[in-house]
Design a protein around this motif. Structure first.
Motif, PDB file in Angstrom:
ATOM      1  N   MET A 208       0.830  -1.207   0.000  1.00 50.29           N
ATOM      2  CA  MET A 208       0.000   0.000   0.000  1.00 50.29           C
ATOM      3  C   MET A 208       0.867   1.260   0.000  1.00 50.29           C
ATOM      4  SD  MET A 208      -3.204   0.802   2.551  1.00 50.29           S
ATOM      5  CE  MET A 208      -3.951  -0.797   2.350  1.00 50.29           C
ATOM      6  N   ALA A 209       1.958   1.246   0.778  1.00 53.13           N
ATOM      7  CA  ALA A 209       2.833   2.422   0.897  1.00 53.13           C
ATOM      8  C   ALA A 209       3.527   2.734  -0.419  1.00 53.13           C
ATOM      9  CB  ALA A 209       3.860   2.204   2.000  1.00 53.13           C
ATOM     10  N   ASN A 210       3.760   1.709  -1.237  1.00 49.18           N
ATOM     11  CA  ASN A 210       4.421   1.920  -2.530  1.00 49.18           C
ATOM     12  C   ASN A 210       3.586   2.766  -3.489  1.00 49.18           C
ATOM     13  OD1 ASN A 210       7.086   0.862  -2.702  1.00 49.18           O
ATOM     14  ND2 ASN A 210       6.260  -1.191  -2.441  1.00 49.18           N
ATOM     15  N   THR A 211       2.268   2.846  -3.228  1.00 49.67           N
ATOM     16  CA  THR A 211       1.398   3.670  -4.079  1.00 49.67           C
ATOM     17  C   THR A 211       1.337   5.108  -3.555  1.00 49.67           C
ATOM     18  OG1 THR A 211      -0.615   3.170  -2.809  1.00 49.67           O
ATOM     19  CG2 THR A 211      -0.042   1.653  -4.604  1.00 49.67           C
ATOM     20  N   LEU A 212       1.969   5.359  -2.402  1.00 49.87           N
ATOM     21  CA  LEU A 212       1.955   6.684  -1.775  1.00 49.87           C
ATOM     22  C   LEU A 212       3.394   7.179  -1.646  1.00 49.87           C
ATOM     23  CD1 LEU A 212      -0.259   5.475   1.199  1.00 49.87           C
ATOM     24  CD2 LEU A 212      -1.152   6.684  -0.794  1.00 49.87           C
ATOM     25  N   GLU A 213       3.550   8.424  -1.250  1.00 56.77           N
ATOM     26  CA  GLU A 213       4.906   8.932  -0.968  1.00 56.77           C
ATOM     27  C   GLU A 213       5.059   8.976   0.543  1.00 56.77           C
ATOM     28  OE1 GLU A 213       6.117  12.524  -2.869  1.00 56.77           O
ATOM     29  OE2 GLU A 213       5.365  11.887  -4.819  1.00 56.77           O
TER      30      GLU A 213
END
Length: 271
Positions: A208-213
């Motif tokens: 999930m974090a990989n889709t966010l900064e």
């Protein structure tokens, strides 16, 4: 422009400063807004500004100030006729329990959380809206963290998992919030020796974090690497900690780089 229009305009600017994380400017402008509201005896405006001030103080970890302001807001709305079952009163009580928890007054905080959860569950049965679900989930997450602080990790983990399940059902919940919950639950599972489960949570958090900064991504990869190491999955551990090291270098995050290097060193010692 009327005095009330000016007040609304000032409050909107305060909220903008908070959203842009310019908290010092927000604080200064809130005092201007409070004076404006007091001059025109705008009681709802005064209550609202106290509430914003209280939340800002909590965000800035000015705990005693936050506590006094939350108490003031509660007293004001109860004087206006709100009962203790009123959702606003329950919401404020959850925040007060959080403040006493952060002040390490665990006994008082636990009494507060117990009361809030009982009231929130009754409220949610009457009105299962997303707002009420999110408030219940927030209270469960915070209460779970109190149990971690007093070394009752199994109870804490149970509450944090329940909170996460509820949060996932809320359509517009912030993904960053879910990532933090997933990573923290993974950390508790790891602490309790539930390594396979911790790996699942860390992987879900990273995906999930990989889709966010998110600044914490490197730390999550280190957490995952350490969990793989415990399961003797050394190739996967090396890959995960190696990726954390790269992220640390790219983002100039010395702490993550150091953690990743320590992790890789431990893996090498096991070979």
């Amino acid at each position: 422009m009327t005095a009330e229009d000016e007040l609304v305009h000032t409050i909107k600017h305060c909220v903008l400063f908070i959203q842009k994380n310019e908290l010092e400017k927000a604080e200064q402008l809130l005092h201007v807004a409070l004076r404006q509201a007091q001059q025109i005896h705008h009681q709802l405006g005064i209550t609202y500004i106290y509430d914003v001030m209280a939340n800002l103080a909590l965000q800035r970890e000015q705990l005693e100030k936050a506590k006094n302001l939350f108490v003031a807001v509660t007293q004001r709305i109860m004087t206006d006729g709100a009962s203790e079952d009123d959702p606003r009163v329950i919401h404020l009580s959850v925040k007060l329990a959080r403040v006493t928890h952060l002040q390490k007054d665990y006994t008082t905080a636990q009494i507060g959380y117990d009361w809030c959860l009982e009231k929130l569950k009754q409220l949610f049965e009457r009105d299962p809206s997303d707002n009420n679900k999110q408030l219940l989930a927030m209270a469960e997450d915070w209460y779970g963290r109190l149990f971690l602080d007093v070394d009752r990790c199994e109870e804490g983990l149970r509450l944090m998992k329940t909170s996460l399940d509820r949060m996932k059902e809320i359509p517009d919940v912030e993904k960053e919030h879910l990532v933090v919950q997933l990573n923290d639950i993974g950390t508790v599972c790891d602490r309790l020796g539930q390594t396979d489960e911790s790996i699942q949570y860390f992987n879900e958090a990273i995906e999930m974090a990989n889709t966010l900064e998110m600044d914490d991504l490197g730390t999550m990869y280190v957490n995952l690497g350490r969990a793989y190491m415990k399961r003797q999955l050394l190739d996967a551990a090396r890959k995960s900690c190696g990726h954390a090291w790269k992220l640390g270098v790219m983002s100039k995050n010395k702490e993550v780089k150091k953690e990743a290097e320590s992790c890789i060193k431990q893996i090498n010692n096991l070979l």
